[in-house]
Each structure stands twice: as structure tokens, then as C-alpha cells.
Scaffold this motif. Structure first.
Motif, PDB file in Angstrom:
ATOM      1  N   GLY A  23       0.813  -1.204   0.000  1.00 11.05           N
ATOM      2  CA  GLY A  23       0.000   0.000   0.000  1.00 11.05           C
ATOM      3  C   GLY A  23       0.842   1.247   0.000  1.00 11.05           C
ATOM      4  N   ARG A  41      -4.002   4.037  -0.790  1.00 13.52           N
ATOM      5  CA  ARG A  41      -4.299   3.047  -1.827  1.00 13.52           C
ATOM      6  C   ARG A  41      -3.626   1.714  -1.506  1.00 13.52           C
ATOM      7  NH1 ARG A  41      -7.517   5.438  -4.809  1.00 13.52           N
ATOM      8  NH2 ARG A  41      -7.761   3.753  -6.289  1.00 13.52           N
ATOM      9  N   ILE A  42      -4.254   0.635  -1.992  1.00 16.41           N
ATOM     10  CA  ILE A  42      -3.733  -0.724  -1.799  1.00 16.41           C
ATOM     11  C   ILE A  42      -3.713  -1.416  -3.157  1.00 16.41           C
ATOM     12  CG2 ILE A  42      -4.145  -2.977  -0.733  1.00 16.41           C
ATOM     13  CD1 ILE A  42      -5.477  -1.472   1.570  1.00 16.41           C
ATOM     14  N   ASP A  94      -5.304  -2.610  -8.621  1.00 15.63           N
ATOM     15  CA  ASP A  94      -5.651  -1.650  -7.572  1.00 15.63           C
ATOM     16  C   ASP A  94      -6.801  -2.250  -6.774  1.00 15.63           C
ATOM     17  OD1 ASP A  94      -6.544   0.466  -5.983  1.00 15.63           O
ATOM     18  OD2 ASP A  94      -6.316   1.947  -7.582  1.00 15.63           O
ATOM     19  N   THR A 147      -8.004  -0.898  -3.844  1.00 10.14           N
ATOM     20  CA  THR A 147      -8.522   0.086  -2.902  1.00 10.14           C
ATOM     21  C   THR A 147     -10.047   0.046  -2.830  1.00 10.14           C
ATOM     22  OG1 THR A 147      -6.627   1.477  -3.454  1.00 10.14           O
ATOM     23  CG2 THR A 147      -8.419   2.504  -2.219  1.00 10.14           C
TER      24      THR A 147
END
Length: 105
Positions: free
Chosen positions: A63, A69-70, A95, A97
Motif C-alpha cells: 500500500g 491506496r492498496i 488496484d 482500494t
């Protein structure tokens, strides 16, 4: 990869580290993935998932503390080294997130 020198402190990812006059050490290896400063500011290294969700098994989660964001990538499916930018994500990166935090997606 354990024991590999990615050029710290002369570089952060693929970018030169401002204010540090040192060249990357001899034998430094470029990372397989870089996150542009327009996307993140403090990448927090993660971990390979080994849990009960089969579709996530073996994915590397990481992240960015600054953006929240992850992302994940499959270490076995890495293509050419890539960079996450505001306009593109390498095809072997996902992504996550919105999946994990719908309000941030």
C-alpha cells in the motif's frame, strides 16, 4: 528477493533521491515496480497472502500510506518492470482500494 540492493539511499524506486549525491551502489538492481510521486508518497511493503480466499492466494499486497491506496501483484506473473502512474498501472498489478475500502475507490 532477500539480500538484493535496490540502490537505497541514492534512489527511491527508479527515481534519484534529491539531495543525495551518491550514485547507486555497484550492482544495484532496479525494482520490478515503482510508484510515481503523483500517485503515492510512502509505499509500505507488504506481504504475500496465504489465507482462505483462493483468488488472493499468493498475491503480494502493498500500500501507500500517503494516498491510502492498496495494490496487489502476482510475483509469478510479473512482466517487464513497470511504474504505477496516475494514468496507467502495469497489467500485472491490481488496484484493490475500492474492493477493500469502497468509500476511497
Amino acid at each position: 528477493l532477500g539480500g538484493v540492493n535496490y540502490g537505497w539511499r541514492a534512489r527511491e524506486g527508479l527515481a534519484d533521491n534529491p539531495g543525495v549525491g551518491d550514485a547507486p551502489p555497484v550492482g544495484a538492481v532496479d525494482p520490478v515496480l515503482d510508484v510515481a510521486r503523483t500517485v503515492g508518497t510512502s509505499v509500505t511493503g507488504g506481504y504475500v497472502y496465504r489465507g482462505p480466499i483462493d483468488s488472493l492466494d499468493g498475491l503480494y499486497f502493498f500500500g501507500d500510506f500517503g494516498s491510502g491506496r492498496i495494490w496487489t501483484f502476482d510475483p509469478l506473473a510479473i512482466g517487464a518492470p513497470g511504474t504505477i502512474t496516475s494514468g496507467s498501472i502495469p497489467p500485472w498489478v491490481t488496484d484493490r482500494t475500492a474492493d477493500m475500502f469502497p468509500a476511497l475507490g
